[in-house]
Design a protein around this motif. Structure first.
Motif, mmCIF file in Angstrom:
data_model
loop_
_atom_site.group_PDB
_atom_site.id
_atom_site.type_symbol
_atom_site.label_atom_id
_atom_site.label_comp_id
_atom_site.label_asym_id
_atom_site.label_seq_id
_atom_site.Cartn_x
_atom_site.Cartn_y
_atom_site.Cartn_z
ATOM 1 N N PRO A 138 -29.769 43.500 -59.566
ATOM 2 C CA PRO A 138 -30.434 44.349 -60.553
ATOM 3 C C PRO A 138 -31.904 43.956 -60.628
ATOM 4 O O PRO A 138 -32.221 42.770 -60.498
ATOM 5 N N PRO A 139 -32.829 44.874 -60.863
ATOM 6 C CA PRO A 139 -32.581 46.308 -60.930
ATOM 7 C C PRO A 139 -32.828 47.026 -59.608
ATOM 8 O O PRO A 139 -32.663 48.223 -59.526
ATOM 9 N N SER A 140 -33.248 46.283 -58.553
ATOM 10 C CA SER A 140 -33.531 46.969 -57.290
ATOM 11 C C SER A 140 -32.287 47.663 -56.742
ATOM 12 O O SER A 140 -32.388 48.679 -56.061
ATOM 13 N N GLU A 152 -17.712 49.868 -63.247
ATOM 14 C CA GLU A 152 -18.231 49.288 -62.007
ATOM 15 C C GLU A 152 -19.667 48.801 -62.182
ATOM 16 O O GLU A 152 -20.067 47.801 -61.585
ATOM 17 N N ILE A 153 -20.452 49.500 -62.989
ATOM 18 C CA ILE A 153 -21.819 49.041 -63.260
ATOM 19 C C ILE A 153 -21.781 47.735 -64.055
ATOM 20 O O ILE A 153 -22.560 46.809 -63.798
ATOM 21 N N GLU A 154 -20.861 47.637 -65.017
ATOM 22 C CA GLU A 154 -20.691 46.393 -65.763
ATOM 23 C C GLU A 154 -20.361 45.250 -64.801
ATOM 24 O O GLU A 154 -20.873 44.139 -64.925
ATOM 25 N N VAL A 163 -29.838 37.260 -62.808
ATOM 26 C CA VAL A 163 -30.861 38.275 -63.080
ATOM 27 C C VAL A 163 -30.419 39.059 -64.314
ATOM 28 O O VAL A 163 -29.577 39.945 -64.233
ATOM 29 N N SER A 164 -30.968 38.712 -65.456
ATOM 30 C CA SER A 164 -30.546 39.337 -66.709
ATOM 31 C C SER A 164 -31.182 40.713 -66.876
ATOM 32 O O SER A 164 -32.381 40.891 -66.675
ATOM 33 N N MET A 165 -30.355 41.674 -67.269
ATOM 34 C CA MET A 165 -30.842 43.018 -67.576
ATOM 35 C C MET A 165 -30.668 43.343 -69.055
ATOM 36 O O MET A 165 -30.763 44.491 -69.464
ATOM 37 N N ASP A 166 -30.417 42.305 -69.871
ATOM 38 C CA ASP A 166 -30.119 42.530 -71.280
ATOM 39 C C ASP A 166 -31.216 43.302 -72.001
ATOM 40 O O ASP A 166 -30.934 44.113 -72.884
ATOM 41 N N GLU A 167 -32.463 43.049 -71.616
ATOM 42 C CA GLU A 167 -33.583 43.714 -72.282
ATOM 43 C C GLU A 167 -33.819 45.125 -71.746
ATOM 44 O O GLU A 167 -34.652 45.853 -72.281
ATOM 45 N N SER A 168 -33.101 45.493 -70.693
ATOM 46 C CA SER A 168 -33.345 46.791 -70.054
ATOM 47 C C SER A 168 -32.121 47.693 -70.046
ATOM 48 O O SER A 168 -32.096 48.692 -69.334
ATOM 49 N N LEU A 169 -31.099 47.357 -70.843
ATOM 50 C CA LEU A 169 -29.864 48.133 -70.801
ATOM 51 C C LEU A 169 -30.055 49.566 -71.299
ATOM 52 O O LEU A 169 -29.434 50.496 -70.785
ATOM 53 N N GLU A 170 -30.930 49.753 -72.272
ATOM 54 C CA GLU A 170 -31.182 51.117 -72.754
ATOM 55 C C GLU A 170 -31.799 51.964 -71.648
ATOM 56 O O GLU A 170 -31.418 53.129 -71.438
ATOM 57 N N GLN A 171 -32.749 51.377 -70.921
ATOM 58 C CA GLN A 171 -33.367 52.072 -69.785
ATOM 59 C C GLN A 171 -32.331 52.340 -68.699
ATOM 60 O O GLN A 171 -32.316 53.407 -68.080
ATOM 61 N N LEU A 172 -31.450 51.371 -68.452
ATOM 62 C CA LEU A 172 -30.414 51.543 -67.444
ATOM 63 C C LEU A 172 -29.481 52.690 -67.801
ATOM 64 O O LEU A 172 -29.142 53.520 -66.952
ATOM 65 N N ARG A 173 -29.072 52.760 -69.070
ATOM 66 C CA ARG A 173 -28.197 53.863 -69.497
ATOM 67 C C ARG A 173 -28.891 55.206 -69.327
ATOM 68 O O ARG A 173 -28.283 56.188 -68.886
ATOM 69 N N ALA A 174 -30.179 55.260 -69.660
ATOM 70 C CA ALA A 174 -30.927 56.511 -69.500
ATOM 71 C C ALA A 174 -31.017 56.906 -68.031
ATOM 72 O O ALA A 174 -30.921 58.097 -67.689
ATOM 73 N N LEU A 175 -31.189 55.908 -67.157
ATOM 74 C CA LEU A 175 -31.265 56.186 -65.721
ATOM 75 C C LEU A 175 -29.934 56.725 -65.206
ATOM 76 O O LEU A 175 -29.901 57.712 -64.462
ATOM 77 N N VAL A 176 -28.833 56.096 -65.577
ATOM 78 C CA VAL A 176 -27.516 56.543 -65.124
ATOM 79 C C VAL A 176 -27.236 57.960 -65.614
ATOM 80 O O VAL A 176 -26.743 58.805 -64.857
ATOM 81 N N MET A 219 -39.737 38.759 -61.334
ATOM 82 C CA MET A 219 -40.713 39.843 -61.337
ATOM 83 C C MET A 219 -40.031 41.194 -61.239
ATOM 84 O O MET A 219 -40.325 42.127 -61.986
ATOM 85 N N VAL A 220 -39.071 41.293 -60.310
ATOM 86 C CA VAL A 220 -38.398 42.561 -60.106
ATOM 87 C C VAL A 220 -37.526 42.914 -61.302
ATOM 88 O O VAL A 220 -37.439 44.060 -61.719
ATOM 89 N N SER A 221 -36.870 41.909 -61.888
ATOM 90 C CA SER A 221 -35.975 42.186 -63.007
ATOM 91 C C SER A 221 -36.736 42.698 -64.212
ATOM 92 O O SER A 221 -36.162 43.322 -65.099
ATOM 93 N N ASN A 222 -38.048 42.437 -64.271
ATOM 94 C CA ASN A 222 -38.845 42.894 -65.396
ATOM 95 C C ASN A 222 -39.409 44.295 -65.205
ATOM 96 O O ASN A 222 -40.151 44.788 -66.055
ATOM 97 N N LEU A 223 -39.064 44.958 -64.107
ATOM 98 C CA LEU A 223 -39.552 46.311 -63.884
ATOM 99 C C LEU A 223 -38.675 47.297 -64.651
ATOM 100 O O LEU A 223 -37.906 48.069 -64.081
#
Length: 325
Positions: A138-140, A152-154, A163-176, A219-223
């Protein structure tokens, strides 16, 4: 624990270097310097590969390029991807109709591998060449993981706890939600995203110091805004776009091949972006049909993504991807 073989890794690094720049020739000195090995070691590796036909040496320039024996290996390797023959004509069609370079990738183990591309090499997209690998972390890895089910995403997120995505889960849901609705994914172009793409090209752990690997992953995880989502896509806007992509699906309804258009422009109109998205989505759908697969999100109202909003049973088994050989 998997045992490493430094001599084998040096051979792989040499082949990877030449594969990233197939039109260039490298002298023994250049190869040795770029791989940080002695000339004697470089000569031994290059000599053995040349005798086997995996490298070719120009007597005029004294430089090495990839050799003809790799063509046979490439054809044999492509047979492992049964849907690839259906994708290649679609790449040529996309290039012909839209004037853009097109690519096809897949997941092998925990790497996204670029299998083929067609069209001109632009100033920015030349780092994207067949054989290059990118982390599925994640997130690449969203370019493929976004098409999975919530469970499956979980699991995908659980597979990469470093690579934590905890701060970006709202963005991830919007992307999906966006890719389920549109059928294609759009990556933003920025100085940071292009820089990350350049560094990640071919990254597969070969002699990369742990601190450097951690810095790149961080760096990538913060995108968080790496991709456009529905709220961004307005007719009055222009868009900075790296690529637009859509997957074909296998017989089990899982992402198989990722077809992409390499845009690399910062002035794409809404109409252009929609045209690109529809074209690559339809191309991927034709590959799915010819391969006997089915798109689980096609012809139905896709449910809203709830990743991170509820507890999901997680297993230790990966949920997508081929077994790397």
């Amino acid at each position: 624990m998997e045992r490493r073989s430094p001599p084998t890794e040096r051979v792989i690094r040499l082949l990877d270097l030449l594969a990233r720049r197939p039109s260039e020739g490298f002298s023994l000195s250049e190869l040795s310097r770029r791989l940080d090995i002695s000339k004697a070691t470089g000569l031994g590796i290059a000599g053995a590969l040349t005798r086997a036909g995996y490298l070719a040496r120009s007597e005029e320039t004294k430089t090495y390029t990839l050799g003809p024996a790799l063509l046979g290996l490439g054809r044999a390797a492509s047979e492992a991807f049964s849907s690839l023959p259906f994708a290649r004509p679609e790449l040529r069609r996309l290039n012909r109709e839209l004037g853009l370079a097109a690519s096809v990738s897949t997941l092998a183990g925990d790497k996204i591998v670029l299998l083929d591309r067609t069209g001109p090499n632009g100033e920015l997209d030349r780092m994207l060449q067949a054989g290059q690998r990118y982390p599925y972390t994640p997130p690449s890895g969203c370019v493929l993981a976004a098409w999975l089910s919530d469970a499956e995403i979980e699991q995908w997120l659980a597979d990469y706890p470093e690579v934590s995505m905890d701060e970006s889960l709202e963005q991830l849901r919007a992307l999906v939600d966006t890719v389920r609705e549109l059928g294609y994914i759009v990556e933003r172009m920025s100085d940071l995203s292009v820089g990350a793409l350049t560094m990640l090209a071919g990254l597969d752990g070969h002699d990369i110091p742990a601190p450097a690997a951690a810095a790149i992953a961080n760096m990538v995880s913060n995108l968080a805004d790496r991709h456009y989502v529905a709220r961004h896509l307005r007719p009055s806007r222009r868009f900075a776009v790296t690529f637009v992509a859509s997957p074909s699906f296998d017989t089990e309804g899982r992402p198989d091949l990722l077809l992409g258009l390499l845009v690399f422009r910062d002035d794409v109109t809404y109409d252009e972006l929609t045209r690109y998205g529809v074209a690559v989505r339809e191309a991927a759908a034709r590959v799915t049909a010819q391969a006997g697969g089915h798109n689980p999100w096609d012809g139905q109202r896709a449910p809203k993504c709830t990743v991170g909003l509820r507890r999901t049973h997680r297993t230790t088994r990966r949920t997508t991807g081929r077994t790397a050989s």
